[in-house]
Design an enzyme around this catalytic site. Structure first.
Site, mmCIF file in Angstrom:
data_model
loop_
_atom_site.group_PDB
_atom_site.id
_atom_site.type_symbol
_atom_site.label_atom_id
_atom_site.label_comp_id
_atom_site.label_asym_id
_atom_site.label_seq_id
_atom_site.Cartn_x
_atom_site.Cartn_y
_atom_site.Cartn_z
ATOM 1 N N GLU A 52 0.866 -1.189 0.000
ATOM 2 C CA GLU A 52 0.000 0.000 0.000
ATOM 3 C C GLU A 52 0.898 1.233 0.000
ATOM 4 O OE1 GLU A 52 -4.147 0.668 2.064
ATOM 5 O OE2 GLU A 52 -2.542 1.078 3.498
ATOM 6 N N ALA B 103 -0.127 4.726 -0.928
ATOM 7 C CA ALA B 103 -0.731 5.940 -0.394
ATOM 8 C C ALA B 103 -0.737 5.877 1.127
ATOM 9 C CB ALA B 103 -2.151 6.110 -0.926
ATOM 10 N N GLY C 15 3.391 9.422 7.800
ATOM 11 C CA GLY C 15 4.113 8.348 7.122
ATOM 12 C C GLY C 15 3.331 7.050 7.273
ATOM 13 N N LYS C 16 3.787 6.007 6.623
ATOM 14 C CA LYS C 16 3.059 4.729 6.667
ATOM 15 C C LYS C 16 3.197 4.037 8.013
ATOM 16 C CE LYS C 16 0.913 2.857 4.097
ATOM 17 N NZ LYS C 16 -0.572 2.968 3.901
ATOM 18 N N VAL C 17 4.314 4.244 8.703
ATOM 19 C CA VAL C 17 4.499 3.619 10.021
ATOM 20 C C VAL C 17 4.686 4.731 11.038
ATOM 21 C CG1 VAL C 17 5.865 2.043 11.428
ATOM 22 C CG2 VAL C 17 5.591 1.603 8.982
#
Length: 347
Positions: A144, A146, A341-343
């Protein structure tokens, strides 16, 4: 309405396939879930952000259909306070899209040390969360890109539906298997209602997003998406909490977005709330709720006609589409909201 495409929109469209792959991978794990269920009495969900909204769904689903008490953990009790709690007889379900959020991994380890059995729900195969859990329910959302979670969120919900089935919920496996096709059909529908709602949301600074029961999780997640990608002051509130005072913030400049399954015990109350909002001179926009909610709102987007226990998997999709369209209409990039951010690591 700008016609520029986004990665977020492409990933929204990938959800039916991701759900099919996830169900194919996780439904065979039902015997292992049942075995953990025989050793435990109640469930403790450990999560943050979108994953915490998924946990709200899991909590309602298990309590309504499996006869188990389910609660949401406060990770800081473990990571900040270092408290010791007797968790014998508890199934700790840690949810993290990446499986790499240290606070969630550490809290699951703390729960195990306090006597709990553990399940990790993650899209991160081989992640620390998956490796440490007694049982890993690894979703199959694929990469993923986005930042706003879409397919990783809906596959989490699917994993929690599988968890409920394994823990004794007397529900129909076939209804769950039919959800990806229902979402596929919904994504193929004309977007006129979506675009009309987006046009009315351009220019507003805030909105109240409300649902009750199973749909409460969707209201929380929809509000989070509007905050993340559109920088809208969106409040996710349950129907009951909204009526206890905050309804005063709903006015001509602060619309209400009301979310409900097409059937079920919370639908009449959501329709009544829409009628109250409109009678007070505020805009009301519906997601789902069938013809009853549509008739009470100024505008409404239909949702796939799936049973209430599965509705959150499909109800979030129109909210994702509204978010993506609104972000682009406001000139924002929905794929990379500022400051995110993603994490996310929390201390």
């Amino acid at each position: 309405m700008t016609t520029t495409t986004s990665v977020m929109r492409a990933e929204i469209g990938e959800q039916p396939a991701a759900l099919r792959d996830t169900l194919d991978a996780l439904l065979p794990l039902a015997p292992e879930i049942e075995a953990l269920g025989r050793e435990t009495r109640q469930v403790l969900f450990i999560a943050r952000g979108s994953s915490d909204n998924a946990a709200v769904y899991g909590s309602y689903l298990l309590q309504a259909h499996s006869g188990r008490l389910a609660t949401l953990a406060s990770p800081s009790i473990a990571t900040t306070y270092g408290a010791r709690i007797d968790l014998s007889g508890v199934l700790a379900v840690a949810i993290s899209q990446s499986g790499r959020t240290e606070e969630i991994v550490d809290t699951m380890a703390w729960a195990a040390d306090c006597g709990a059995r553990t399940v990790g729900v993650t899209n991160g195969d081989g992640s620390p969360l998956a490796e440490a859990a007694d049982l890993a329910l690894v979703t199959r959302a694929g990469n993923e890109v986005a930042v706003p979670a879409t397919k990783t969120y809906t596959t989490q919900l699917a994993a929690l539906a599988v968890l409920a089935l394994g823990l004794g919920a007397g529900l129909d496996h076939g209804e769950l298997a039919a959800v990806p096709d229902a979402i596929d059909d919904a994504l193929d529908r004309p977007a006129d209602a979506l675009d009309a709602i987006v046009e009315r949301l351009v220019g507003v600074e805030g909105a109240v997003v409300s649902g009750r029961g199973m749909a409460f999780s969707t209201a929380l997640e929809a509000a989070l998406k509007l905050k993340e990608a559109c920088y809208l002051h969106a409040m996710g509130l349950s129907y009951a909490d909204l009526l206890h005072g905050p309804i005063a913030v709903v006015d001509s400049a602060t619309p209400a977005i009301l979310i409900a399954a097409n059937s079920g015990p919370t639908l009449p109350g959501t329709v009544a709330l829409a009628e109250r909002v409109v009678s007070a001179g505020a805009p009301a926009y519906g997601i789902g709720g069938g013809s009853a909610l549509a008739g009470a709102c100024d505008l409404a987007v239909p949702a796939p006609d799936v049973p209430e226990w599965l509705a959150p998997i499909s109800l979030i999709v129109p909210a994702q589409l509204i978010t993506e369209r609104l972000a682009r209409s406001l000139g924002y990039n929905p794929d990379a909201p500022r400051g995110l951010g993603k994490v996310t690591q929390t201390g």
